[in-house]
Design an enzyme around this catalytic site. Structure first.
Site, PDB file in Angstrom:
ATOM      1  N   SER A 103       0.853  -1.196   0.000  1.00  0.00           N
ATOM      2  CA  SER A 103       0.000   0.000   0.000  1.00  0.00           C
ATOM      3  C   SER A 103       0.883   1.238   0.000  1.00  0.00           C
ATOM      4  CB  SER A 103      -0.856   0.031   1.259  1.00  0.00           C
ATOM      5  OG  SER A 103      -0.051   0.304   2.389  1.00  0.00           O
ATOM      6  N   ASP A 104       0.388   2.324  -0.595  1.00  0.00           N
ATOM      7  CA  ASP A 104       1.057   3.588  -0.321  1.00  0.00           C
ATOM      8  C   ASP A 104       0.893   3.824   1.178  1.00  0.00           C
ATOM      9  OD1 ASP A 104       2.352   5.998  -0.358  1.00  0.00           O
ATOM     10  OD2 ASP A 104       1.276   6.805  -2.074  1.00  0.00           O
ATOM     11  N   TRP A 105       1.767   4.656   1.715  1.00  0.00           N
ATOM     12  CA  TRP A 105       1.826   4.805   3.178  1.00  0.00           C
ATOM     13  C   TRP A 105       0.517   5.386   3.716  1.00  0.00           C
ATOM     14  CZ3 TRP A 105       5.360   2.171   1.344  1.00  0.00           C
ATOM     15  CH2 TRP A 105       6.484   1.759   2.042  1.00  0.00           C
ATOM     16  N   GLY A 106      -0.271   4.517   4.310  1.00  0.00           N
ATOM     17  CA  GLY A 106      -1.552   4.965   4.851  1.00  0.00           C
ATOM     18  C   GLY A 106      -2.701   4.834   3.880  1.00  0.00           C
ATOM     19  N   ALA A 107      -2.523   4.088   2.801  1.00  0.00           N
ATOM     20  CA  ALA A 107      -3.579   3.996   1.787  1.00  0.00           C
ATOM     21  C   ALA A 107      -4.639   2.941   2.103  1.00  0.00           C
ATOM     22  CB  ALA A 107      -2.972   3.700   0.413  1.00  0.00           C
TER      23      ALA A 107
END
Ligand code: BGC
Length: 801
Positions: A219-223
């Site tokens: 995931s993108d960071w926090g996605a």
């Protein structure tokens, strides 16, 4: 592995580490940004630490890399990035980013390679291959349709299947198929209503089943929206750490039978494979003491920055009317110094802001670069304008008028090199620009200097397209993008001819934002952005709308000249040296998204000879565009980039180039049949040095089977009559009515456009609704599988009376 251990592997340990399982000898690896250098957080990794990273080579940003059009050179950048990654004990570097530059305003355009998927795909593949050749992983990002920063964590990018397939996915597709990145990062946004982090179609159907991706999806960071559906959709790894909360949810979902354990097994296996495959490289880097050749990497960064600089304009100046650039280093003395104007020469902008910020191993300024080449006395510097990032530096306390007046005096009668561009605040991850202008203070300075200087050379810095409506004031104009830590000396190299600029635009420089239809829907509102322009971004848009541009996609001058000759096309398999031309090819019918071989089938090859007709060695990019000239069933761009190659030639030398045209190159994404379809008819294959400098235009006649549209309840009379099976049936069933209708052309055309189910509900027709339904069933039975299952949007069968 226990259930808990497997689940634990699927989320981070902290901001940058994956979890270890010591019991099984699975080590704790680190992943880190990217993309144009290594941003390895120097201190505690349990929290974000922007601006706090170990020194690493800050290579030119993606805007520069894309502009080189040189996969071979960029492969070397990839290998250097990989070497620094391994040397720092990092397993995966988070890049490259291959999102399309949909609008010049996207705050992160500097991190992206191009407005064209073919170019972004080729350069991106070179980076990935280079990084992974060092035994560490690349992470292709941000998948998918992440083309703006505004509201990036919530926005729903609504995009048609065709624009997805033709514009927003192909760079990812090419890189996955060609070089298998070890990991891929999903984006924050939603795509057509579904979070990219939990979209089974994007993460599994397209990415894995169609393209064959074998790596880890992170995931993108926090996605992550909801972890369990995300995992089920194909999101293997959540980053950063979730404090174990989501791992527990996964365990619970498996125990309660809401998530198949096999899904978790697969994710855990992929993550373990990634961890283990990087172990050898990390171990040998550790054993070797963890070093890399920082000097060589700096030199490479300098070369690439120069190669990616795009010379936009180079007019003749002076009594001899020779092009303004390059400048002869020997002509500057203490009495006649070079006037170097612009705070950017002393306070360089060389990278963008956000998660990609690198702490460089060293930092060259253009001022030092020119002084090194010419001697201190032969360079007269004036800052010329204010820059917030230069606050406190000498001269910055003066008023704009005084700064400008001093610069004008410095430039009077001299050759002036001005550096202007976007201030740092204008370009960052996390937000977009609202306009394309560089500061008025800088534009006024360029105009004022051009009034008094003997020659005015302007170098623009910035990571994305800017307004250049003032370029009449420049004798020579180049855009250096954000050139990394050696960008300053590269500017001196280019201006003084130590290195020829040989970049070509990877993005259109429009005259106005309003010339780009995407601007009507950028950045959207209320967390929705509608990609209403479809496939028409960049040159596809301005060409279709016949807009003038400041400088077209693909454009770039250098210090020598090139010509093209002998441009012709050949059938594949043709060998030998005869120049028999081919002007017609035969394509296949619809090719499915998963059929890589069918798509890659070569239909013809374009051959040409390129000659360096100038006085210096140099590089040129030969570009091949394909466009349809006949009427088309769909709106198409007049031409699309289908191949390119960069050649380097000594003065007076020639070389042959050959570029293949495949089935896919002639195709468009046909939404009804969900396949790549080639339309039969006339095309043009254009060859040249930019999207608007195409001296050779070859006609190409393409034969291809027409895609058979299945008959539906609401098919029009015209569609019935044109259908291979339905046509004869309808002719027979509606014989009397048709004979009457055909007596008058207008009536017949009008009726042909009507859905047959509506027509047969009217009085006086040979067919009534039940008989029509029976006819459709007969046609469908004969048609075989090439029919559409549904009844269509207008598919109700109205009662007769
Ligand atoms: C960015 C990614 C980056 C990640 C880690 C995100 O905000 O979108 O590109 O790799 O942070 O820093």
């Amino acid at each position: 592995m226990t259930l808990e251990e497997k689940a634990s592997l699927t989320s981070g340990d902290d901001f940058w580490h994956l979890k270890a399982i010591e019991r099984l000898g699975i080590p704790r690896i680190m992943v880190t940004d990217g993309p144009h250098g290594l941003r390895k957080q120097a201190t505690a990794t349990d929290r974000p630490g922007l601006g706090d990273s170990v020194p690493a080579t800050c290579f030119p940003t993606a805007a520069t890399l894309g502009s080189t059009w040189d996969p071979e050179l960029i492969g070397a950048v990839g290998r250097a990035l990989g070497a620094e990654t391994a040397a720092n004990g990092v397993a995966v570097i988070l890049g490259p980013g291959v999102n399309m530059k949909r609008s010049p305003l996207c705050g992160r355009n500097f991190e992206y390679l191009a407005e064209d998927p073919l170019l972004a795909g080729r350069i991106g593949a070179a980076l990935v291959a280079g990084i992974q050749a060092q035994g560490v992983g690349a992470c292709l990002k941000h998948y998918a349709v992440n083309n703006q920063e505004t509201d990036r964590m919530r926005v729903d990018a609504r995009v048609s299947p065709r624009a997805l397939r033709e514009i927003y996915l192909p760079a990812f597709e090419h890189i996955v198929r060609a070089v298998q990145p070890w990991s891929l990062m999903c984006s924050y946004n939603r795509v057509n209503g579904i979070h990219a982090s939990e979209d089974p179609w994007l993460l599994s159907t397209v990415l894995r089943q169609e393209w064959g991706f074998e790596g880890v999806v992170v995931s993108d960071w926090g996605a992550v929206n909801e972890r369990v559906p995300g995992l089920a959709a194909g999101l293997d790894l959540e980053m950063p750490a979730s404090g174990g909360r989501t791992d527990a949810r996964i365990v619970e979902a498996v125990r309660e039978g809401r998530l198949a354990e096999a899904v978790l097994d697969t994710a855990a296996e992929r993550i373990t494979t990634l961890i283990l495959r990087t172990a050898a490289a990390l171990e040998s880097a550790r054993a070797a003491g963890g070093g890399y050749d920082a000097r060589a990497h700096h030199a490479l960064a300098r070369r690439v920055a120069a190669e990616g600089t795009v010379l936009l304009k180079n007019e003749p100046v002076g009594p001899t009317a020779t092009p303004a650039l390059p400048l002869a280093a020997g002509s500057f003395t203490a009495e006649h110094p070079l006037a170097l104007i612009g705070e950017f020469a002393r306070t360089p902008r060389y990278q963008g802001a956000g998660s990609s910020v690198i702490t460089p191993t060293r930092l060259d300024t253009a001022l030092e670069g020119f002084i090194q080449a010419l001697g201190e006395d032969a360079v007269a510097f004036a800052p010329g304008y204010h820059l917030a990032e230069a606050a406190g530096k000498e001269g910055q306390e003066l008023s704009a008028q005084v700064l400008r007046a001093n610069a004008v005096e410095t430039a009077r009668g001299a050759t002036a090199v001005l550096l202007v561009g976007l201030p740092q605040i204008d370009e960052s991850e996390g937000y977009d620009r609202s306009h394309m202008a560089i500061p008025t203070e800088q534009v006024e300075l360029v105009r004022a200097v051009s009034q008094v200087a003997a020659a005015t050379i302007v170098i623009v810095v910035g990571g994305s397209a800017v307004d250049l409506s003032w370029d009449g004031a420049a004798d020579a104009l180049a855009i250096a993008w954000l050139g990394g830590q050696a960008g300053g000396s590269a500017i001196a190299d280019v201006v003084l001819g130590a290195q020829a600029p040989s970049g070509h635009l990877a993005e259109t420089l429009p005259r106005r934002l309003a010339d780009l239809p995407a601007q009507l829907n950028f950045p959207g509102h209320d967390s929705v952005v509608d990609y209403g322009e479809g496939v028409f971004i960049g040159y596809r848009a301005v060409d279709a709308m016949e807009r003038k541009v400041a400088y077209p996609f693909g454009h770039g001058l250098t210090y020598t000249d090139f010509t093209l000759s002998g441009v012709h096309m050949r059938h594949v398999g043709d060998t030998g040296e005869d120049t028999a031309e081919v002007r017609a090819v035969r394509a296949r019918g619809p090719v499915s998204a998963a059929d890589a071989e069918g798509q890659a089938r070569v239909l013809a090859t374009v051959r040409a000879t390129v000659t360096n007709t100038g006085q210096r060695p140099g590089a040129q990019v030969v570009q091949v565009y394909v466009g349809r000239t006949g009427a088309s069933a769909i709106q198409r761009a007049p031409r699309e980039l289908r191949g390119f190659t960069k050649v380097r030639l000594e003065a007076g030398r020639s070389t042959g180039v050959e570029l293949a045209l495949t089935q896919r190159d002639l195709s468009f994404w046909d939404e009804p049949s969900q396949a790549w379809v080639v339309e039969a008819g006339r095309y043009e294959v254009s060859v040249g040095f930019s999207s608007r400098d195409l001296p050779a235009v070859l006609p190409l006649e393409v034969q291809a089977p027409a895609p058979v549209r299945g008959l539906r309840l609401d098919s029009t009379l015209g569609e019935w009559l044109g259908h291979p099976v339905g046509g004869p049936l309808m002719e027979q069933a509606l014989a009397g009515t048709l004979a009457r209708l055909r007596q008058d052309r207008t009536t017949f055309e009008m009726m042909s456009a009507m859905p047959a189910n509506r027509l047969v509900a009217m009085p006086g027709m040979d067919l009534d609704p039940p008989a029509y339904r029976a006819l459709l069933d007969r046609a469908r039975a004969q048609e075989g599988p090439a029919v559409e299952p549904g009844d269509g949007p207008g598919g109700a069968l109205p009662p007769r009376d």
